[in-house]
Design an enzyme around this catalytic site. Structure first.
Site, PDB file in Angstrom:
ATOM      1  N   GLY A  39       2.399   2.017  10.803  1.00 51.84           N
ATOM      2  CA  GLY A  39       3.371   3.097  10.657  1.00 51.84           C
ATOM      3  C   GLY A  39       4.031   3.514  11.961  1.00 51.84           C
ATOM      4  O   GLY A  39       4.713   4.523  12.020  1.00 51.84           O
ATOM      5  N   ASN A  52       0.884  -1.176   0.000  1.00 50.99           N
ATOM      6  CA  ASN A  52       0.000   0.000   0.000  1.00 50.99           C
ATOM      7  C   ASN A  52       0.916   1.218   0.000  1.00 50.99           C
ATOM      8  O   ASN A  52       1.511   1.549   1.009  1.00 50.99           O
ATOM      9  CB  ASN A  52      -0.885  -0.039   1.261  1.00 50.99           C
ATOM     10  CG  ASN A  52      -1.689   1.228   1.440  1.00 50.99           C
ATOM     11  OD1 ASN A  52      -1.804   2.034   0.510  1.00 50.99           O
ATOM     12  ND2 ASN A  52      -2.252   1.415   2.635  1.00 50.99           N
ATOM     13  N   GLU A  66      -6.870   4.766   7.820  1.00 46.17           N
ATOM     14  CA  GLU A  66      -6.614   6.196   7.561  1.00 46.17           C
ATOM     15  C   GLU A  66      -7.813   6.827   6.855  1.00 46.17           C
ATOM     16  O   GLU A  66      -8.141   7.990   7.095  1.00 46.17           O
ATOM     17  CB  GLU A  66      -5.330   6.350   6.723  1.00 46.17           C
ATOM     18  CG  GLU A  66      -4.085   6.094   7.584  1.00 46.17           C
ATOM     19  CD  GLU A  66      -2.878   5.569   6.825  1.00 46.17           C
ATOM     20  OE1 GLU A  66      -2.852   5.664   5.587  1.00 46.17           O
ATOM     21  OE2 GLU A  66      -1.957   5.043   7.490  1.00 46.17           O
ATOM     22  N   GLU A  95      -5.575  -5.003  10.460  1.00 50.94           N
ATOM     23  CA  GLU A  95      -4.500  -4.041  10.735  1.00 50.94           C
ATOM     24  C   GLU A  95      -4.788  -3.304  12.039  1.00 50.94           C
ATOM     25  O   GLU A  95      -5.611  -2.382  12.071  1.00 50.94           O
ATOM     26  CB  GLU A  95      -4.424  -3.005   9.614  1.00 50.94           C
ATOM     27  CG  GLU A  95      -4.098  -3.598   8.264  1.00 50.94           C
ATOM     28  CD  GLU A  95      -3.569  -2.534   7.307  1.00 50.94           C
ATOM     29  OE1 GLU A  95      -2.477  -2.732   6.797  1.00 50.94           O
ATOM     30  OE2 GLU A  95      -4.246  -1.509   7.119  1.00 50.94           O
ATOM     31  N   LYS A 147       0.220   4.268  -0.259  1.00 49.77           N
ATOM     32  CA  LYS A 147      -0.393   5.446   0.364  1.00 49.77           C
ATOM     33  C   LYS A 147      -0.148   6.677  -0.536  1.00 49.77           C
ATOM     34  O   LYS A 147      -0.067   6.518  -1.754  1.00 49.77           O
ATOM     35  CB  LYS A 147       0.147   5.655   1.775  1.00 49.77           C
ATOM     36  CG  LYS A 147       0.012   4.410   2.639  1.00 49.77           C
ATOM     37  CD  LYS A 147       0.214   4.681   4.089  1.00 49.77           C
ATOM     38  CE  LYS A 147       0.129   3.369   4.832  1.00 49.77           C
ATOM     39  NZ  LYS A 147       0.194   3.536   6.260  1.00 49.77           N
ATOM     40  N   HIS A 192      -9.489   1.188   4.791  1.00 47.05           N
ATOM     41  CA  HIS A 192      -8.225   1.420   5.500  1.00 47.05           C
ATOM     42  C   HIS A 192      -8.491   2.371   6.663  1.00 47.05           C
ATOM     43  O   HIS A 192      -9.279   3.310   6.549  1.00 47.05           O
ATOM     44  CB  HIS A 192      -7.177   2.002   4.539  1.00 47.05           C
ATOM     45  CG  HIS A 192      -5.801   1.959   5.125  1.00 47.05           C
ATOM     46  ND1 HIS A 192      -5.364   2.873   6.054  1.00 47.05           N
ATOM     47  CD2 HIS A 192      -4.775   1.080   4.946  1.00 47.05           C
ATOM     48  CE1 HIS A 192      -4.118   2.565   6.420  1.00 47.05           C
ATOM     49  NE2 HIS A 192      -3.743   1.473   5.755  1.00 47.05           N
ATOM     50  N   SER A 207       3.395  -2.342  10.490  1.00 47.00           N
ATOM     51  CA  SER A 207       4.836  -2.416  10.702  1.00 47.00           C
ATOM     52  C   SER A 207       5.418  -3.796  10.401  1.00 47.00           C
ATOM     53  O   SER A 207       6.307  -4.275  11.091  1.00 47.00           O
ATOM     54  CB  SER A 207       5.190  -1.994  12.127  1.00 47.00           C
ATOM     55  OG  SER A 207       4.762  -0.663  12.338  1.00 47.00           O
TER      56      SER A 207
HETATM   57  C1  PEP Z   1      -0.762   0.109   6.161  1.00 41.76           C
HETATM   58  O1  PEP Z   1      -0.901   1.334   6.139  1.00 41.76           O
HETATM   59  O2  PEP Z   1      -1.534  -0.643   5.578  1.00 41.76           O
HETATM   60  C2  PEP Z   1       0.398  -0.422   6.866  1.00 41.76           C
HETATM   61  C3  PEP Z   1       0.389  -1.659   7.238  1.00 41.76           C
HETATM   62  O3  PEP Z   1       1.446   0.419   7.117  1.00 41.76           O
HETATM   63  P1  PEP Z   1       2.879   0.051   7.762  1.00 41.76           P
HETATM   64  O4  PEP Z   1       3.288  -1.266   7.172  1.00 41.76           O
HETATM   65  O5  PEP Z   1       3.775   1.146   7.374  1.00 41.76           O
HETATM   66  O6  PEP Z   1       2.643  -0.036   9.215  1.00 41.76           O
END
Ligand code: PEP
Length: 680
Positions: A601, A436, A525, A595, A438, A523, A641
């Site tokens: 992040g 992803n 966000e 997630e 972003k 997601h 992460s």
């Molecule tokens: C995400 O935004 O889907 C995500 C998993 O981000 P990160 O791997 O950077 O934590």
């Protein structure tokens, strides 16, 4: 070979430690006396009170026995092997000193059960030291009899058991009596030297003088009468046969030796054995005096045997009103006869018929019914109690641990079998690693990254499905060159409206028209910053599916929700709010991405166990809604992460089918590292 050697050494150590710990635990007084002997040899005799030496003896037995059991079951393998190594590293030099200096004749490793010479003890310890070094070198080679989860049961049960044995044997008498005065033993026979037994040997040297010069001679070269006798010395050169009982004697206050009179008496004799009257327990005096009265009534001789002096005897008499005659016997002999101060022994024709600790004296009314001993059970030699005691030990210790081992192994094998089955099933499910991007990468950088990844994965084919979800502006360009058999292409969002006056929005149909096959929806966000509600997401999912886009649907809880323990509730509501309305056929096309928001992040990853737990839960609620078959076929990704370093552990979990990767998808090498986790 290494494994076999370590396990043989481990079993040897287990047997020896269990054996030596157990024989010490059944006779804590014996070990306490031995500790006293050691202190004496080190010039520290009488330094520690009896309470301390007895406590040390109980602790020593418990440590040895427990280490043996831990070694047998491979519990805390590193700790146990190191502890044994330290133990043996201390004991081996100590026994070498014993062998060289010979301050005491028997080390007492196995109590009175097995008596070894000091050199035998040293060589035994040298072998054990090697065995402990081998096991401590490779402790993890030891196979387990119980799983880590259940080992606490063995640990606690062993500790309790061995302490209970010690305490019981202190309260009563040793459970097993390995000494020559055990019930049924004949003292006179124990004193006999069998015919043909090795005789002790002595050598005498004579010192004689002639013309002012002294010289030593033996009987073989004794000189003529011109020499004058000065001195002679005799030394023992061979110990000869020493009978098990070699220092038993009874001397009255007048100095008469009545040993033979007592041992040859055809009737019963009571011997109240009290090595030290000064420290003897006087809490059962009433019973003792009753027993003495009973003995008098039936004309059974009753003697007090002690190593204490007249003053102590008089004090005891004053204190207890004891009328019986006190005689002198060697202190060590008394401590060997019975491990109780005082203890009562009943003998007949030199045979030990019964022994009682002062805590367990016979009751005239209950046990002897005031009848003469000839007519009551107490006067008869009891049946051999050893098989019964062994059966009790088996029932209380060996059987429960065997049952635990069987249950534990069955549980582990079932778990392994189910896991294996589960894995086999899981392999049917699609594994995916999706990136992803972003709001990162301009068009040129994005194309360069997609190209690099495309080339890398064409050269080294992945073991899973790979998807990159990019901003809208990249989709059409990347779709031109991306080998979509290897890398799927997806958008990060799509509109909740089909088409029309929605300035700035991109519809599902438009996404599809770029050549993309996937779309990320829900997601966190977007839920948080763009206030996408479950209803909006429900619309988006429907529109995406209508346009043949595969939906990667994100769910997950915030930190506050996890801390409140509401994660299951949250993910369930998110599924129910946006995708559980789908038909089974449409739901099968969805990929779920769990997630946890607190891990996105932030560098914080859910542990593999945490992630597996909630993935399994998500699968269970899918099973509830659509049935097990659908749940088994649904791909559930983990996101938050995820990196090349933690991906293998996460992906190894049975319910984690890959990852949705944010930050680490922005560099081809990092992303490839995660994809390769499926190759491990
Ligand atoms: C995400 O935004 O889907 C995500 C998993 O981000 P990160 O791997 O950077 O934590």
């Amino acid at each position: 070979m290494k494994k076999i050697a370590v396990n043989i050494a481990r079993l040897l150590l287990a047997v020896v430690f269990i054996g030596s710990g157990f024989v010490k635990a059944v006779d804590p007084m014996g070990t306490a006396y031995k500790i006293g002997d050691y202190l004496e040899a080190l010039g520290m005799g009488g330094l520690l009170p009896e309470l301390v030496t007895v406590s040390l003896s109980v602790i020593l037995a418990a440590i040895e026995f427990s280490l043996g059991v831990f070694m047998l079951f491979a519990i805390r393998r590193r700790f146990t092997s190191r502890a044994m190594l330290v133990f043996m590293a201390v004991m081996t030099p100590l026994t070498l000193w014993l062998a060289l200096a010979n301050p005491i004749s028997d080390c007492g490793c196995f109590g009175d059960a097995i008596v070894l010479t000091n050199w035998q003890t040293f060589w035994k310890n040298a072998v054990l030291l090697l065995a402990t070094a081998l096991v401590a070198w490779r402790p993890m080679e030891m196979f387990r009899f119980v799983s880590k989860t259940n080992q606490w049961i063995v640990t606690n049960y062993t500790g309790l058991f061995i302490l209970a044995v010690s305490i019981w044997c202190l309260y009563d008498l040793p459970l097993f009596d390995f000494r020559p005065y055990h019930i049924g033993a004949n003292i006179k026979e124990g004193m006999e030297i069998p015919e043909g037994a090795e005789q002790p040997a002595f050598e005498t040297t004579f010192i004689l003088q002639k013309d002012g010069r002294q010289q030593e001679f033996t009987i073989d070269n004794y000189p003529d009468s011109t020499w004058t006798f000065v001195d002679s010395k005799t030394v023992q050169t061979k110990a000869g046969y020493v009978p098990p009982i070699h220092d038993f004697s009874i001397t009255t206050a007048d100095g008469d030796d009545i040993t033979d009179q007592v041992l040859d008496d055809p009737g019963y004799t009571f011997l109240l054995v009290a090595p030290h009257l000064e420290t003897a327990d006087d809490s059962r005096l009433d019973l003792l005096n009753e027993l003495y009265e009973y003995a008098k009534e039936h004309s059974y001789p009753f003697y007090g045997l002690t190593a204490s002096n007249e003053t102590a005897i008089d004090r005891w008499r004053d204190m207890t009103g004891a009328d019986y005659e006190f005689c002198q016997t060697d202190e060590t002999t008394l401590k060997t006869i019975i491990r109780s101060n005082p203890g009562l022994v009943l003998i007949k024709e030199a045979t030990v018929i019964r022994k009682w600790s002062h805590n367990n004296l016979p009751q005239i009314e209950e046990d002897m019914t005031a009848l003469p001993l000839e007519e009551c059970e107490t006067g008869q030699l009891p049946e051999d109690s050893v098989p019964r005691k062994i059966a009790i030990l088996l029932m209380w210790f060996v059987l429960p641990l065997m049952a635990l081992t069987i249950a534990d192994r069955t549980w582990m094998w079932t778990k392994y079998f189910l896991n294996h089955q589960h894995k086999v099933k899981n392999n049917m499910r699609k594994k995916i690693v999706a990136g992803n991007w972003k709001m990162n990468m301009n068009l040129q950088d994005g194309i360069a990254l997609a190209k690099e990844l495309n080339e890398t994965l064409k050269a080294d084919k992945p073991n899973c499905g790979v998807v990159i979800c990019t901003p809208f502006i990249h989709l059409a360009s990347i779709a031109q060159f991306l080998d979509q058999d290897i890398i799927g292409l997806g958008a990060e969002n799509c509109a909740d409206k089909e088409k029309g006056a929605f300035t700035g929005e991109v519809s599902a149909e438009m996404v599809k028209s770029t050549g993309a096959q996937y779309v990320i929806l829900g997601h966190s966000e977007r839920r948080e910053y763009y206030k996408e509600t479950p209803e909006i997401l429900k619309e988006k999912v429907l529109l995406a599916q209508k346009n043949d886009l595969k939906v990667i649907f994100c769910i997950g809880e915030s930190l506050a929700e996890r801390e409140a323990g509401k994660q299951n509730e949250v993910v369930k509501a998110e599924l129910e709010g946006s995708v559980f309305n789908l038909s089974e056929e449409d739901f099968r096309k969805i990929v779920i991405a769990y997630e946890p928001i607190w891990a996105i992040g932030t560098g914080k990853t859910a542990t593999a166990e945490q992630a597996e737990e909630i993935h399994a839960y998500i699968r269970s609620i899918i099973a509830e809604k659509y049935g097990q078959a659908v749940a088994d076929d649904t791909t559930i990704l983990y996101g938050g992460s995820c990196k090349a370093s933690n991906a293998p552990e996460l992906f190894a979990k049975p319910d984690i089918d890959g990852g949705l990767i944010g930050g680490a998808s922005l560099k081809a090498a990092d992303f490839k590292g995660i994809i390769d986790a499926w190759k491990k």
